[in-house]
Scaffold this motif. Structure first.
Motif, short mmCIF file in Angstrom:
data_model
loop_
_atom_site.label_atom_id
_atom_site.label_comp_id
_atom_site.label_asym_id
_atom_site.label_seq_id
_atom_site.Cartn_x
_atom_site.Cartn_y
_atom_site.Cartn_z
N VAL A 28 2.25 -3.65 0.50
CA VAL A 28 2.84 -2.94 -0.63
C VAL A 28 1.90 -1.86 -1.18
N VAL A 29 0.59 -2.12 -1.13
CA VAL A 29 -0.38 -1.22 -1.76
C VAL A 29 -0.83 -0.07 -0.86
N LEU A 30 -1.05 -0.33 0.42
CA LEU A 30 -1.64 0.67 1.30
C LEU A 30 -0.61 1.74 1.68
N LYS A 31 -0.96 2.98 1.50
CA LYS A 31 -0.01 4.09 1.56
C LYS A 31 0.64 4.29 2.93
N LYS A 32 -0.05 3.99 3.99
CA LYS A 32 0.51 4.22 5.32
C LYS A 32 1.34 3.04 5.83
N SER A 33 1.48 2.01 5.00
CA SER A 33 2.24 0.83 5.40
C SER A 33 3.73 1.07 5.28
N LYS A 34 4.51 0.47 6.17
CA LYS A 34 5.96 0.57 6.10
C LYS A 34 6.52 -0.12 4.86
N ALA A 35 5.73 -1.04 4.28
CA ALA A 35 6.19 -1.76 3.09
C ALA A 35 5.66 -1.13 1.80
N PHE A 36 5.07 0.05 1.88
CA PHE A 36 4.46 0.70 0.72
C PHE A 36 5.44 0.79 -0.45
N GLU A 37 4.97 0.33 -1.61
CA GLU A 37 5.72 0.36 -2.86
C GLU A 37 6.99 -0.49 -2.81
N ALA A 38 6.97 -1.56 -2.03
CA ALA A 38 8.13 -2.47 -1.97
C ALA A 38 8.32 -3.22 -3.28
N GLY A 39 7.26 -3.38 -4.06
CA GLY A 39 7.42 -3.92 -5.40
C GLY A 39 7.00 -5.37 -5.60
N TRP A 40 7.08 -5.78 -6.87
CA TRP A 40 6.60 -7.10 -7.28
C TRP A 40 7.41 -8.24 -6.69
N VAL A 41 8.71 -8.05 -6.56
CA VAL A 41 9.55 -9.12 -5.99
C VAL A 41 9.12 -9.40 -4.55
N ALA A 42 8.84 -8.36 -3.78
CA ALA A 42 8.37 -8.56 -2.41
C ALA A 42 7.06 -9.33 -2.40
N ILE A 43 6.17 -9.01 -3.34
CA ILE A 43 4.88 -9.70 -3.41
C ILE A 43 5.06 -11.18 -3.74
N THR A 44 5.89 -11.48 -4.72
CA THR A 44 6.08 -12.89 -5.08
C THR A 44 6.75 -13.68 -3.96
N LEU A 45 7.69 -13.07 -3.29
CA LEU A 45 8.33 -13.74 -2.15
C LEU A 45 7.32 -13.97 -1.02
N GLY A 46 6.46 -12.97 -0.77
CA GLY A 46 5.45 -13.12 0.26
C GLY A 46 4.49 -14.25 -0.03
N TRP A 47 4.09 -14.36 -1.29
CA TRP A 47 3.19 -15.47 -1.65
C TRP A 47 3.89 -16.82 -1.53
N GLY A 48 5.16 -16.87 -1.92
CA GLY A 48 5.89 -18.13 -1.79
C GLY A 48 6.01 -18.56 -0.34
N ILE A 49 6.31 -17.62 0.54
CA ILE A 49 6.40 -17.94 1.97
C ILE A 49 5.03 -18.31 2.52
N GLY A 50 3.98 -17.68 1.99
CA GLY A 50 2.62 -18.04 2.40
C GLY A 50 2.31 -19.49 2.05
N VAL A 51 2.72 -19.92 0.86
CA VAL A 51 2.53 -21.32 0.47
C VAL A 51 3.30 -22.24 1.40
N LEU A 52 4.55 -21.89 1.68
CA LEU A 52 5.39 -22.72 2.56
C LEU A 52 4.76 -22.85 3.94
N ALA A 53 4.33 -21.74 4.51
CA ALA A 53 3.72 -21.78 5.84
C ALA A 53 2.42 -22.57 5.84
N GLY A 54 1.59 -22.35 4.82
CA GLY A 54 0.32 -23.06 4.74
C GLY A 54 0.50 -24.56 4.63
N VAL A 55 1.49 -24.97 3.84
CA VAL A 55 1.78 -26.40 3.68
C VAL A 55 2.23 -27.01 5.00
N TYR A 56 3.15 -26.35 5.68
CA TYR A 56 3.72 -26.93 6.89
C TYR A 56 2.73 -26.98 8.06
N VAL A 57 1.77 -26.05 8.11
CA VAL A 57 0.83 -26.09 9.23
C VAL A 57 -0.30 -27.09 9.01
#
Length: 270
Positions: A28-57
């Motif tokens: 979301v932050v890095l300018k050359k990224s395809k997800a640039f400026e995707a916003g706070w909702v994308a960030i919170t969803l990404g963190w939630g999925i990170g928690v889910l993946a970390g727990v399951y592995v």
């Protein structure tokens, strides 16, 4: 579970959590990224999925705490402290490893972003007189590199308004909600056996981010903030600025205090 299983389980799970969590922020932050400026909702969803993946592995190896605050809250509630040092060590190492992998995955994007004119124009770049005595004006003005850096938010949290009491309270409240949920799930064996518990924790992390993440970026995990902040300080990134160590104690102390509060409340009530 052996100590080695617990340590490596926490390293693996926390590394996956941070890789996906800090990774979505980088996108979301890095300018050359395809997800640039995707916003706070994308960030919170990404963190939630990170928690889910970390727990399951990692749940079969270590129980998947992935967070010293969760480890502390469970220890206070259960009275079992024997594995706490190993768990916290694994969480911190895993957080650092995950942050390093984010840098590796976005290596070219970091260089492009930090080489942008908006960044370099404000950086103090050594010139022909780099080793001359500084002027009186320069002595009064702190170096830009000591300030929070332009990509520090990819690695660690920072408040939108710097108010020590409010920032600390936000982290205490958010972490208490998380730990109370984790402890509540522990009372229902069916959730743990079915694997639904991990999904519920992930959804609550998204909810905490949406509801309480605005003021501080919601660390709610000392290892999540401290490990990547250390990596930011060590990485050879040009024009990266400072690591904001003056704030760094809040996302450590706040979550631990919130976890202690939640553990005490849960032990008292249940």
């Amino acid at each position: 579970m052996s100590s080695s299983d617990i340590f490596f389980g926490e390293v693996l799970g926390t590394a996956v959590l941070i890789l996906l969590g800090c990774g979505v922020v980088a996108g979301v932050v890095l300018k050359k990224s395809k997800a640039f400026e995707a916003g706070w909702v994308a960030i919170t969803l990404g963190w939630g999925i990170g928690v889910l993946a970390g727990v399951y592995v990692s749940t079969q190896l270590s129980g998947a705490h992935l967070n010293p605050a969760v480890t502390l809250g469970i220890a206070i509630d259960s009275g079992k402290w024997g594995d706490v040092p190993v768990q916290i060590a694994g969480e911190l190492v895993g957080a650092m490893l995950g942050a390093f992998l984010v840098w590796l995955a976005y290596y070219g994007h970091f260089l492009a972003h930090l080489g942008d004119r908006e960044i370099t124009a404000g950086a103090r770049v050594p010139g022909p007189k780099a080793f001359d005595e500084p002027s009186a004006t320069e002595e009064r003005r702190p170096a830009r590199r000591a300030e929070p850096g332009p990509v520090l938010g990819i690695f660690s949290t920072a408040p939108e308004i710097r108010n020590t009491v409010q920032n600390l309270a936000t982290e205490v409240i958010g972490t208490a909600v998380l730990v109370l949920l984790v402890l509540g799930i522990g009372l229902n064996e069916g959730l743990a056996v079915s694997g639904t518990g991990g999904l519920m924790v992930a959804l609550v992390v998204v909810g905490i981010g949406l509801s309480l993440g605005g003021p501080t970026g919601y660390a709610i995990n000392p290892a999540r903030d401290l490990g990547p902040r250390i990596v930011h300080a060590l990485l050879p990134l040009p024009n990266k600025g400072g690591s904001d160590w003056s704030y760094s104690w809040i996302p450590v102390v706040g979550p631990l205090a919130g976890a202690a509060l939640a553990g005490g409340i849960h032990n008292l009530l249940f």
